[in-house]
Design an enzyme around this catalytic site. Structure first.
Site, short mmCIF file in Angstrom:
data_model
loop_
_atom_site.label_atom_id
_atom_site.label_comp_id
_atom_site.label_asym_id
_atom_site.label_seq_id
_atom_site.Cartn_x
_atom_site.Cartn_y
_atom_site.Cartn_z
N SER A 100 3.99 4.58 0.02
CA SER A 100 4.98 4.86 -1.17
C SER A 100 4.65 4.22 -2.35
O SER A 100 4.97 4.44 -3.40
CB SER A 100 6.43 4.43 -0.74
OG SER A 100 6.71 2.97 -0.51
N SER A 155 3.12 0.61 2.92
CA SER A 155 3.05 1.20 1.72
C SER A 155 2.35 0.40 0.83
O SER A 155 2.28 0.79 -0.51
CB SER A 155 4.54 1.21 1.19
OG SER A 155 5.14 2.56 1.47
N LYS A 192 6.47 -2.05 -9.13
CA LYS A 192 7.08 -1.10 -8.29
C LYS A 192 8.36 -0.83 -8.52
O LYS A 192 9.31 -1.65 -8.93
CB LYS A 192 6.92 -1.01 -6.77
CG LYS A 192 7.22 0.20 -5.89
CD LYS A 192 6.87 -0.12 -4.41
CE LYS A 192 7.23 1.26 -3.59
NZ LYS A 192 6.98 0.88 -2.03
N1 GLN Z 1 4.64 6.12 5.21
C1 GLN Z 1 5.78 5.06 5.76
C2 GLN Z 1 7.04 5.70 5.67
O1 GLN Z 1 7.23 6.83 5.19
C3 GLN Z 1 5.64 3.68 5.13
C4 GLN Z 1 6.45 3.45 3.93
C5 GLN Z 1 6.61 2.14 3.57
O2 GLN Z 1 6.04 1.32 3.84
N2 GLN Z 1 7.65 2.00 2.55
O3 GLN Z 1 8.04 5.34 6.19
#
Ligand code: GLN
Length: 492
Positions: free
Chosen positions: A154, A178, A79
């Site tokens: 994400s 995420s 990532k």
């Molecule tokens: N969807 C969640 C957010 O927008 C989690 C994102 C994540 O785990 N980085 O914060």
């Protein structure tokens, strides 16, 4: 060999060690696939062929010399939130589009030490804020099951590369879901470890008390191999925990599903917005686990309605603090022709950050401001503790807790959900991060649009070995994890 991209990590390891193919061949095979297919999926932000081939050659030499580790020569995608020395590390943001990291994140260092080959860096929501990967400065990544849909986020790029067979496995991070949600949307297995199990050193910070890195792959077995590489204490991360690391691969059959007590939080299955297909597939998977000998036990998790507001207060508060470092001075984006220092700060940040990131900086700064700190931030911290206690109470009666990973399957690209609609989609994943617990997503079938559905199993602290083992045995008895995404089938 043409089907190298269909092999599991164990098969890749055996093939390399037995000299059936070299790491150079394997790496070139993936680089060719990326060149051929990734224009459609758009999962890679940066491909690193030179680095990959030099690492492949080093792995081949070590294998020949007989001193290679088990995973030497196997390709991996990171990532784009993991700092990689000499390679752009963008976090999906214009702010870091010009940032070449001078050092490696510990996860990257460990991957290199294990002889893994870095294929490149993959797309993500800007600073890991989002659930679709659409907030990336580099544009949306497509879901390999159907290119009109998002891969989740994400860590959407990490999910898409694996689902499209453009990398055998990938690293991800999970601050509020995420790893689990994109794994769910793309039909993969993904593990969010206990907070402190994997070093956060060199991971671009979003919300430091929630962020945790983990593996994303096709199966629990493949995830176990990557966990064996990345888990463990790191003196460079004061929140990493000095605790013995399990051998996740050796333990894949160590937990008995027979007699395993799986908690079913009834509140989770009454959430408005839980899609009928998702509910049905998850219930079928629980029935299967029951057939394998597990005992389903109803448990109470009473704080469900507090998850979204608590997370969306704490995560932005920490983000606003973490992102204050991007000021246009030391590194990252700088506006043109600033008239004075204030103008430099203001315009660099206004031009460098995207909409969702700015929204969170505003919310977080507000919540942390002197007049509102007690009313919002301190209150949220208290609720956070209650959420954790709710889980600990449930774990007095059960070994693991089952839930959907997300209330729906993947969204259409451009669906343009409002921020609050989008946040509600995180209802099943956020509490795990607030409590610091480990949890895993396993694919359990498709909805009526042929999009994957995920089962989430939440464990008590340090139970990642148990979670991997349960999913491994489920996967020995089912074949959902072997089903391939449409674009992978077209390019089999
Ligand atoms: N969807 C969640 C957010 O927008 C989690 C994102 C994540 O785990 N980085 O914060």
């Amino acid at each position: 060999m043409t089907n190298l991209h269909r092999l599991s990590i164990r098969e890749l390891s055996e093939g390399l060690q037995q000299g059936k193919f070299s790491s150079r061949e394997l790496t070139q095979h993936y680089l060719k696939r990326i060149e051929k297919i990734d224009a459609q999926v758009k999962s890679y932000v940066t491909v690193t062929p030179e680095l990959a081939l030099s690492q492949a050659d080093a792995a081949d030499a070590a294998i020949k010399a007989g001193n290679a580790t088990a995973l030497a020569g196997i390709p991996l995608a990171h990532k784009d939130i993991f700092c990689t020395q000499g390679v752009r590390t963008s976090a999906g943001s214009k702010m870091l589009d010009n940032f070449i990291s001078p050092y490696d994140a510990t996860v990257v260092t460990k991957a290199k030490a294990a002889g893994l080959v870095t294929l490149g860096k993959v797309n993500m929501d800007e600073f890991a804020m989002g659930s679709t990967s659409e907030s990336s400065y580099y544009g949306a990544t497509k879901n390999p099951w159907n290119l009109d849909y998002v891969p989740g986020g994400s860590s959407g790029g990490s999910a898409a590369v694996v689902a499209a067979d453009l990398a055998p496995f990938a690293t991800g991070t999970d601050t509020g879901g995420s790893i689990r949600q994109p794994a769910s949307f793309c039909g993969l297995t993904g593990l969010k470890p206990t907070y402190g199990r994997v070093s956060r050193f060199g991971i671009i910070a979003f919300a430091s008390s929630l962020d945790q890195a983990g593996p994303m792959a096709r199966s629990a077995e493949d995830c176990a191999y990557l966990m064996n590489v990345i888990a463990g204490h790191d003196a460079k991360d004061s929140t990493s925990v000095d605790k013995k690391v399990d051998d996740y691969v050796a333990n894949l059959n160590a937990t008995s599903v027979k007699g395993l007590r799986i908690g079913i939080p009834k509140q989770y299955f009454n959430v408005a917005g839980l899609a009928a297909d998702v509910k049905a597939r998850v219930e079928e998977s629980l029935k299967k686990l029951e057939d394998m000998g597990a005992i389903l036990v109803e448990v109470d998790l009473n704080m469900v309605e507090a998850y979204v507001p608590t997370y969306y207060l704490i995560a932005p508060a920490e983000a606003s603090s973490n992102l204050s470092r991007y000021d246009g001075v030391r590194y990252g984006y700088r506006c043109e022709n600033p008239v004075d220092l204030m103008d430099l700060y203001k315009r660099s940040r206004s031009e460098g950050f995207g909409e969702e990131v700015k929204r969170r900086i505003l919310i977080g700064t507000y919540a942390l401001s002197a007049g509102y700190y007690d009313a919002y931030y301190v209150k949220a911290q208290k609720v956070r503790r209650l959420i954790q206690q709710d889980f600990l109470k449930a774990f007095e009666n059960v070994d693991v807790i089952a839930a959907p990973s997300a209330p729906t399957t993947a969204y259409k690209i451009g669906a343009n959900l409002s921020p609050t609609e989008m946040y509600l989609g995180d209802v099943y994943t956020l509490a795990v991060n607030l409590a610091g617990l480990p949890a895993i997503n396993a694919p359990v079938g498709l909805d009526d649009h042929n999009l994957p559905v995920g089962l989430q199993l939440i464990g008590n602290y340090w139970s990642e070995s148990q979670l991997l083992s349960i999913v491994h045995q489920y996967q020995q008895n089912t074949d959902f994890h072997t089903q391939r995404a449409a674009i992978a089938e077209e390019n089999a």
